[in-house]
Design a protein around this motif. Structure first.
Motif, short mmCIF file in Angstrom:
data_model
loop_
_atom_site.label_atom_id
_atom_site.label_comp_id
_atom_site.label_asym_id
_atom_site.label_seq_id
_atom_site.Cartn_x
_atom_site.Cartn_y
_atom_site.Cartn_z
N SER A 1 0.67 -1.23 -0.40
CA SER A 1 0.05 -0.76 -0.31
C SER A 1 0.93 1.55 -0.08
CB SER A 1 -0.85 -0.08 1.09
OG SER A 1 -1.58 -1.35 0.80
N ALA A 2 0.55 2.10 -0.68
CA ALA A 2 0.83 3.33 -0.51
C ALA A 2 1.63 4.09 0.83
CB ALA A 2 0.42 4.75 -1.12
N TYR A 3 1.16 3.81 1.76
CA TYR A 3 0.85 4.68 2.73
C TYR A 3 1.86 3.71 3.87
CZ TYR A 3 -2.80 1.59 3.45
OH TYR A 3 -3.84 0.29 3.48
N SER A 4 1.64 1.99 3.77
CA SER A 4 2.85 1.31 4.84
C SER A 4 4.25 1.66 4.83
CB SER A 4 2.18 -0.06 4.06
OG SER A 4 2.56 -0.96 5.10
N SER A 5 4.45 1.76 6.01
CA SER A 5 5.95 1.98 6.44
C SER A 5 6.84 1.10 6.32
CB SER A 5 5.80 1.82 7.89
OG SER A 5 5.61 3.51 8.15
N PHE A 6 8.31 1.14 5.31
CA PHE A 6 8.97 0.22 5.34
C PHE A 6 10.37 0.05 6.34
CE2 PHE A 6 8.54 1.36 0.92
CZ PHE A 6 7.37 1.05 0.23
N GLY A 7 10.76 -1.39 5.76
CA GLY A 7 11.69 -1.43 6.66
C GLY A 7 12.96 -0.78 5.96
N PRO A 8 14.56 -1.14 6.71
CA PRO A 8 14.53 -2.12 7.58
C PRO A 8 15.15 -1.64 8.66
CG PRO A 8 16.76 -1.41 6.65
CD PRO A 8 15.36 -0.55 5.36
N VAL A 9 15.50 -2.78 9.79
CA VAL A 9 16.26 -2.04 11.08
C VAL A 9 17.73 -1.89 11.27
CG1 VAL A 9 15.30 -3.35 13.50
CG2 VAL A 9 13.94 -4.06 12.23
N ASP A 10 17.70 -1.27 11.81
CA ASP A 10 18.96 -0.84 11.36
C ASP A 10 19.97 -1.61 11.85
OD1 ASP A 10 18.57 1.83 11.64
OD2 ASP A 10 19.04 1.98 13.47
N ASP A 11 19.51 -3.24 12.60
CA ASP A 11 20.33 -4.37 11.92
C ASP A 11 20.43 -5.18 11.29
OD1 ASP A 11 18.10 -5.83 13.07
OD2 ASP A 11 19.29 -6.66 14.83
N GLY A 12 19.60 -4.91 10.21
CA GLY A 12 18.97 -5.17 9.00
C GLY A 12 17.99 -6.97 9.26
N ARG A 13 17.74 -6.66 10.39
CA ARG A 13 15.95 -7.75 10.25
C ARG A 13 15.38 -7.37 9.59
NH1 ARG A 13 14.31 -6.84 15.34
NH2 ARG A 13 15.77 -5.75 15.59
N ILE A 14 14.58 -8.28 8.81
CA ILE A 14 12.87 -8.00 8.21
C ILE A 14 11.96 -7.87 8.87
CG2 ILE A 14 11.76 -9.91 6.73
CD1 ILE A 14 14.59 -12.07 6.41
N LYS A 15 11.92 -6.76 8.62
CA LYS A 15 10.59 -5.78 9.06
C LYS A 15 10.32 -5.09 8.47
CE LYS A 15 9.89 -7.62 13.66
NZ LYS A 15 9.12 -8.13 14.22
N LEU B 1 18.70 -10.97 4.39
CA LEU B 1 18.36 -9.16 3.45
C LEU B 1 19.45 -8.35 3.81
CD1 LEU B 1 14.70 -8.37 3.24
CD2 LEU B 1 15.97 -9.10 1.53
N ASN B 2 20.02 -7.85 2.76
CA ASN B 2 21.16 -6.26 2.93
C ASN B 2 20.53 -5.25 3.53
OD1 ASN B 2 23.34 -4.72 2.81
ND2 ASN B 2 24.33 -5.38 1.16
N PRO B 3 20.50 -4.21 4.45
CA PRO B 3 20.05 -3.17 4.39
C PRO B 3 20.90 -2.02 3.94
CG PRO B 3 21.22 -4.02 5.92
CD PRO B 3 21.05 -5.46 5.46
N ALA B 4 22.09 -2.36 3.57
CA ALA B 4 22.70 -1.48 2.47
C ALA B 4 22.13 -1.21 0.96
CB ALA B 4 23.89 -1.69 2.88
N GLN B 5 21.41 -2.19 0.92
CA GLN B 5 20.60 -2.32 -0.39
C GLN B 5 19.38 -2.78 -0.40
OE1 GLN B 5 23.19 -4.97 -2.20
NE2 GLN B 5 25.03 -3.49 -2.85
N ALA B 6 18.59 -2.32 0.54
CA ALA B 6 17.80 -2.49 0.87
C ALA B 6 16.62 -3.02 -0.18
CB ALA B 6 16.54 -1.05 1.91
N SER B 7 16.71 -2.44 -1.06
CA SER B 7 15.59 -2.63 -2.42
C SER B 7 16.02 -3.10 -3.93
CB SER B 7 15.43 -1.14 -3.37
OG SER B 7 16.55 -1.09 -4.24
N SER B 8 17.05 -4.69 -3.10
CA SER B 8 17.59 -6.08 -3.64
C SER B 8 17.01 -7.02 -3.49
CB SER B 8 18.93 -5.90 -3.91
OG SER B 8 20.04 -3.96 -4.37
#
Length: 733
Positions: A310-324, A494-501
């Motif tokens: 959804s256009a409003y829904s908040s994205f992650g990641p967590v700072d430690d890279g966890r999947i949220k 997942l890699n938080p440094a490449q969050a869209s990958s």
């Protein structure tokens, strides 16, 4: 190093499991005894101590909060111009005001929970009967709404009735007087609280056996500094501690609606306009489920056709890279109950509305597990099951927008049902230095999915102001691997440094849930679970879930070649082709008796004693390959007992003429259906759901069958009489 081995179920184990099933099959809902049993598994001393600390901390902080608010001219409670209510809940360690806000600007359809309901395609009649869920919100729900009036308890009597709390409550438990507003668990009950003392009240409720709570709110994003986003703070630590000490309790929270807010000017990835790294507060707790909002299309068979966040829904990641977030549900234009009157409704959108759809679905899965196996799942198992069976969206693997995908209660229920047949679900314990090992055979050319889930200790590390600190919050790091012929299959990460990958496969060092998928699996695989370093407290409970496997070599084909092995003066010995690892349900009777006698045996031989000369008898059999999965009954064999001269007979001149097309009328039916063929005293009917679940079996007297006790829906009718089998479908109004 010690190795713990787990092997496939043998018929003796199956017998024990099935006998347990016979004892528990009539249980329904969460009884007082079960709540006490759940409570007995809690770390009650730790919970009591933590609750005491929370109460003292709360009272002290409320005084401080009022003083600081007055000094800074902050409002304690406020209704914004858009009607949303916010409330100052705490002062952060850096002095920031932490305001709670509600996250909202047919949930059951998208989560596929409707397939579990009465009249759903699985024929399960799961509506939350006897189940209870806690709802914490900006106020309490309207108590006397017609959709749930007798199924709600107001825990905070002095709290203000709130429209948002009413909508959330209705999304979970509304009866469906207005069809479009029907709740996911329409017969469950809710205990409604306001959010002021949420941690204290949840600690108490979890200690008493609460399974699930819904939190469609969180910290307001535009009133905190950037370091809060993605940070593991004390509020996340507190919630993790509650869940660790109450291992059956699971918190379900909304991800929030800050994707387009541009509140975080220093995200871990991309720019503020990309929408990443805007989760905060308890949505980042390791052990709970955080729910994103999705736009989804589901076909008539419950299959996901398309989905996007959804256009409003908040994205992650967590700072430690966890999947949220962990999972997604429907949050768009959900019709639910409203607080303006006891017959009012309103439509709203947001992750607030996605979350109760997921919470209700999880409640139904707990109800189903209890009906099947007589107990509830630990929170790690329930969470693991939801993530294991979620519908993947777009690229393979999880992402930081919708986690593991769209909630799919239908597939989750099927995995539960097929336990020990084509799936495996177990709650295990790993000790320091131990390796858990399990060897399984893949279900030919299906996708083998293996996952582990665990409730981790709260992290000792808490971020107190450092921007984008990547210190892992995970304490006990378990690892799952699958091997075959020297090849090792790794879990998603997942890699938080490449969050869209897209997700990759590798060593996941941050998530308390790991999942491996092997498409087109074939042959035998070895699954191992190990741990890194030293386990805190020396042990770690974990749940393992497998699907796409063959846990037994048992065949669900109806037994064949029934024959007489021996005949004596007053008995016969019947035998049939054996099935490996099978448990046989045998049914036998004198032909004119109404009810079958039933026994369960593990050998392919049955001694039938006490027979009377010249009496006619019938015998049939089916094979159970797991507690729930069974073959059809064999065609009944019939014989006139003649002592040692007895022979099995084949009847060709029955009143059911095999040349007559079989049908029933009226169709659709209301109270009764009539067969277009004549029946004998030995004719037996079975009514099944379209998914094959047997709902009713009896004699078909006078070619008429009473169906008044069936809910509206489509059914399969089977007629059996000696060597004749006929079937048709009918619809019941």
């Amino acid at each position: 190093m010690n190795t713990k081995n787990s092997t496939n179920s043998a018929s003796s184990i199956l017998t024990v499991l099935f006998l347990m099933f016979l004892v528990v099959m009539n249980l329904n809902g969460q009884t007082t005894e079960q709540r006490l049993k759940i409570a007995s598994n809690n770390k009650n001393i730790e919970l009591a101590s933590f609750k005491s600390n929370l109460v003292s901390d709360y009272e002290m902080k409320r005084i401080q909060l009022k003083e600081v608010a007055k000094l800074n001219n902050w409002k304690i409670k406020e209704t914004l111009a858009n009607g949303k209510k916010i409330e100052l809940q705490e002062i952060g360690e850096d002095g920031s005001p932490l305001y709670y806000e509600t996250y909202s600007d047919e949930a059951g359809l998208v989560s596929r929970a409707s397939t579990l309901n009465t009249n759903g395609m699985l024929g399960l009649h799961l509506d939350g009967d006897g189940m209870q869920v806690g709802v914490w919100d900006s106020g309490v729900a309207l108590e006397n709404h017609v959709e749930y009036a007798t199924r709600i308890k107001i825990a905070d009597d002095q709290s203000e009735v709130d429209a948002h709390a009413t909508r959330v409550t209705g999304s979970i438990i509304s009866t469906g007087h207005k069809k479009e507003a029907k709740g996911v668990a329409s017969m469950a009950s809710v205990v409604s609280h306001d959010w002021t003392r949420d941690k204290i009240e949840v600690t108490e409720a979890a200690a008493d056996g609460l399974l699930l709570s819904n939190h469609s709110y969180g910290i307001k994003a535009d009133r905190v500094p950037d370091w809060y986003f993605g940070a593991y703070t004390k509020v996340a630590q507190d919630w993790d501690k509650i869940m660790y000490n109450a291992p059956y309790y699971l918190m379900v929270s909304a991800a929030g609606n800050a994707q387009k807010s541009r509140d975080n000017e220093s995200p871990t990835y991309g720019t503020t306009t990309d929408g990443f790294d805007v989760l905060l507060g308890f949505t980042l707790a390791k052990n709970g489920i955080t729910v994103a909002g999705a736009n989804s299309k589901i076909d008539g068979n419950g299959n996901l056709k398309s989905a996007d966040v959804s256009a409003y829904s908040s994205f992650g990641p967590v700072d430690d890279g966890r999947i949220k977030p962990d999972i997604a549900g429907n949050g768009g234009s959900v019709l639910s109950t409203d607080s303006s009157s006891n017959t009012s409704y309103n439509t709203s959108s947001g992750t607030s509305m996605a979350t109760p759809g997921v919470t209700g679905s999880l409640l139904l899965l707990q109800q189903y597990n209890e009906e099947l196996y007589g107990s509830f799942m630990k929170a790690a198992t329930l969470k693991g099951l939801a993530l294991h069976t979620a519908d993947d969206v777009d690229a393979q693997g999880p992402d930081y927008k919708m986690g593991w995908g769209i909630m799919n209660a239908k597939i989750a229920a099927e995995v539960l049902y097929n336990k020990d047949f084509t799936s495996h679900i177990a709650e295990e314990l790993l000790e320091n230095g131990e390796t858990f090992s399990l060897t399984v055979s893949a279900e030919d050319n299906e996708t083998l999915i293996a996952s582990i889930s665990w409730t981790d200790l709260e992290s000792a590390y808490v971020n107190r102001g450092e921007l984008n600190n990547s210190t892992a919050a995970l304490i006990n790091d378990l690892d799952i691997r699958i091997t075959q012929n020297g090849k090792t299959f790794l879990p998603w990460k997942l890699n938080p440094a490449q969050a869209s990958s897209a997700a990759t496969r590798g060593d996941n060092k941050v998530d308390p849930f790991e999942r491996i998928e092997i498409p087109n699996a074939n042959g035998t695989y070895t699954i191992t679970v190990t741990h890194k370093g030293e386990l805190q407290n020396n042990t770690q409970d974990f749940s393992i879930i497998l699907s796409g496997v063959m846990m037994t070599t048992c065949s669900i084909e109806a037994p064949e070649q029934i024959s007489l092995e021996k005949t004596e003066i007053s008995s016969v010995d019947l035998t049939w082709d054996a099935t490996t690892d099978g448990l046989y349900e045998i049914q036998y009777k004198e032909v004119h008796q109404q009810e079958w006698s039933t026994e369960y045996i593990t050998i392919n031989n049955f001694a039938w004693n006490g027979l009377i000369v010249d009496n006619t008898y019938s015998f049939r059999i089916r094979t159970f390959c797991s507690q729930n999965v069974a073959s059809e009954y064999s065609d009944p064999v019939t014989f006139i007992f003649q002592g040692e001269e007895t022979v099995l007979e084949t009847f060709n001149t029955l009143s059911i003429d095999s040349e007559i097309p079989f049908s029933v009328y009226p169709n659709p039916a209301i109270d009764e259906i009539q067969l277009n063929i004549k029946t004998t005293d030995s004719t037996v009917f079975r009514i099944l759901s379209t998914s094959g679940v047997e709902l009713k079996m009896d004699s078909a007297t006078n070619s008429r069958i009473n169906v008044s006790d069936l809910p509206t829906g489509l059914y399969v009718l089977q007629i059996q009489d000696f060597d004749v089998n006929k079937s048709t479908k009918f619809y019941k109004y």
